[in-house]
Design a protein around this motif. Structure first.
Motif, PDB file in Angstrom:
ATOM      1  N   ASN A 146       0.790  -1.231   0.000  1.00 42.62           N
ATOM      2  CA  ASN A 146       0.000   0.000   0.000  1.00 42.62           C
ATOM      3  C   ASN A 146       0.822   1.282   0.000  1.00 42.62           C
ATOM      4  O   ASN A 146       0.337   2.318  -0.442  1.00 42.62           O
ATOM      5  N   PHE A 147       2.046   1.235   0.520  1.00 39.81           N
ATOM      6  CA  PHE A 147       2.864   2.449   0.482  1.00 39.81           C
ATOM      7  C   PHE A 147       3.503   2.524  -0.907  1.00 39.81           C
ATOM      8  O   PHE A 147       4.690   2.289  -1.102  1.00 39.81           O
ATOM      9  N   GLY A 248      -8.500  -0.596 -11.532  1.00 39.84           N
ATOM     10  CA  GLY A 248      -9.044  -1.936 -11.669  1.00 39.84           C
ATOM     11  C   GLY A 248      -8.658  -2.882 -10.569  1.00 39.84           C
ATOM     12  O   GLY A 248      -9.345  -3.872 -10.327  1.00 39.84           O
ATOM     13  N   GLY A 249      -7.537  -2.618  -9.889  1.00 39.86           N
ATOM     14  CA  GLY A 249      -7.027  -3.558  -8.903  1.00 39.86           C
ATOM     15  C   GLY A 249      -7.344  -3.174  -7.473  1.00 39.86           C
ATOM     16  O   GLY A 249      -7.508  -1.991  -7.145  1.00 39.86           O
ATOM     17  N   PRO A 250      -7.417  -4.162  -6.574  1.00 41.06           N
ATOM     18  CA  PRO A 250      -7.767  -3.896  -5.177  1.00 41.06           C
ATOM     19  C   PRO A 250      -6.581  -3.417  -4.358  1.00 41.06           C
ATOM     20  O   PRO A 250      -5.425  -3.726  -4.641  1.00 41.06           O
ATOM     21  N   PHE A 251      -6.894  -2.607  -3.352  1.00 41.97           N
ATOM     22  CA  PHE A 251      -5.900  -2.272  -2.338  1.00 41.97           C
ATOM     23  C   PHE A 251      -6.587  -2.307  -0.977  1.00 41.97           C
ATOM     24  O   PHE A 251      -7.810  -2.394  -0.887  1.00 41.97           O
ATOM     25  N   ASP A 252      -5.813  -2.247   0.071  1.00 39.22           N
ATOM     26  CA  ASP A 252      -6.333  -2.337   1.430  1.00 39.22           C
ATOM     27  C   ASP A 252      -7.237  -1.137   1.723  1.00 39.22           C
ATOM     28  O   ASP A 252      -6.771   0.001   1.782  1.00 39.22           O
ATOM     29  N   SER A 253      -8.503  -1.389   1.929  1.00 43.70           N
ATOM     30  CA  SER A 253      -9.460  -0.305   2.127  1.00 43.70           C
ATOM     31  C   SER A 253      -9.244   0.421   3.448  1.00 43.70           C
ATOM     32  O   SER A 253      -9.798   1.506   3.663  1.00 43.70           O
ATOM     33  N   GLN A 254      -8.460  -0.151   4.350  1.00 41.17           N
ATOM     34  CA  GLN A 254      -8.204   0.486   5.632  1.00 41.17           C
ATOM     35  C   GLN A 254      -6.913   1.310   5.629  1.00 41.17           C
ATOM     36  O   GLN A 254      -6.546   1.908   6.633  1.00 41.17           O
ATOM     37  N   PHE A 255      -6.246   1.341   4.476  1.00 39.55           N
ATOM     38  CA  PHE A 255      -4.987   2.072   4.391  1.00 39.55           C
ATOM     39  C   PHE A 255      -5.229   3.570   4.262  1.00 39.55           C
ATOM     40  O   PHE A 255      -6.176   4.020   3.635  1.00 39.55           O
TER      41      PHE A 255
END
Length: 295
Positions: A146-147, A248-255
């Motif tokens: 995420n970073f 299009g791609g997922p990432f951590d929604s809590q980031f």
């Protein structure tokens, strides 16, 4: 991972044929139906047509656990005229997209129309399979990392480079021969303009990106606040979608990024995920998510 596939601009006969088939070729999951809103003659896109897709995406994402990965792909019939590009642009920056050929189910001799329809839907399956493969390249880059310069918030990270690079990826990833190389090149371009820096001493050292006004976007480490919101007053469907997906791609929604200046207090307000000036909860720092959600 839940793949949400939008297929836009299809005549009713084509949409009905897709609906009669298993969803698996279109989403990778037999029970996860693609999102289709067929068009009537004269075929094409009109203002406001994207809103239904956004609401459908929001509704499906809202049912998922915040920790579930979700991807968004858009396959759209490439009609002539500016409205096609305006339609596609409403999916920026959360979707990966690619065009489909035009098809008129009423064209040609009646005896061959059924065969032509089936062949066209087969070609849609092939196009979506290729689009899904490119989406997985994005997932490999973003998921668990995420970073990343590719997740910097577009409204609040002041830069001459970040938004143009993300816009170029949005425009080209869905048809790129080598999407991984394209993602790497964009990451390098952003990192060259805004290299990762370090603050602090020893175990307290923190990595950060610094924007043009010298605001530091720090890595929060394992600190998570659940920044993807489930709607509410003022929020738009894109607020939730952008809190879960980029390109299009997922990432951590809590980031999120912990943001502060080296010199002292942060600004009094920042544009949030639906472009409303929002005051941070603390005068000394502000939490900013990749979606520009402000806390």
């Amino acid at each position: 991972m839940k793949v949400l596939t939008c297929i836009a601009g299809l005549p009713i006969a084509v949409a009905d044929e897709i609906r009669s088939r298993s969803a698996k070729p279109f989403t990778g999951d037999a029970v996860n139906r693609p999102i289709i809103r067929p068009v009537k003659p004269p075929y094409g896109y009109r203002p406001g047509m994207a809103e239904g897709y956004h609401r459908d995406l929001e509704g499906r994402i809202a049912t998922l656990n915040p920790r579930d990965e979700v991807a968004v792909i858009l396959a759209y019939v490439a009609y002539q005229g500016d409205e096609t590009q305006r339609f596609v642009d409403t999916f920026f920056p959360f979707a990966i997209h690619a065009p489909l050929d035009l098809f008129d189910p009423e064209a040609g001799p009646k005896a061959g129309r059924r065969a032509a329809l089936l062949a066209y839907v087969d070609s849609v399956e092939v196009a979506i399979a290729a689009l899904m493969a490119r989406m997985h390249a994005v997932r490999d880059i973003l998921s668990g990392r995420n970073f990343s310069p590719l997740l910097l918030p577009l409204a609040n990270f002041k830069s001459d480079v970040v938004r143009p690079q993300i816009a170029a990826l949005f425009g080209g990833l869905g048809t790129a021969v080598d999407p991984r190389a394209m993602l790497h090149q964009a990451s390098q371009a952003i990192a060259t303009a805004h290299p990762i820096q370090l603050a602090g001493i020893g175990k307290t050292r923190t990595r950060f990106y610094e924007d043009l006004r010298r605001l530091r976007f720090n890595s929060p480490g394992s600190n998570r606040h659940g920044m993807a919101q489930q709607g509410g007053t003022g929020h738009l469907p894109a607020c939730l979608i952008n809190g879960r997906v980029r390109l299009g791609g997922p990432f951590d929604s809590q980031f999120h990024y912990d943001c502060k200046y080296a010199r002292g207090n942060v600004d009094r307000a920042y544009p949030n995920c639906h472009a409303v000036q929002t005051a941070p909860a603390d005068a000394t720092y502000v939490n900013i998510a990749p979606s520009d959600y402000i806390r």
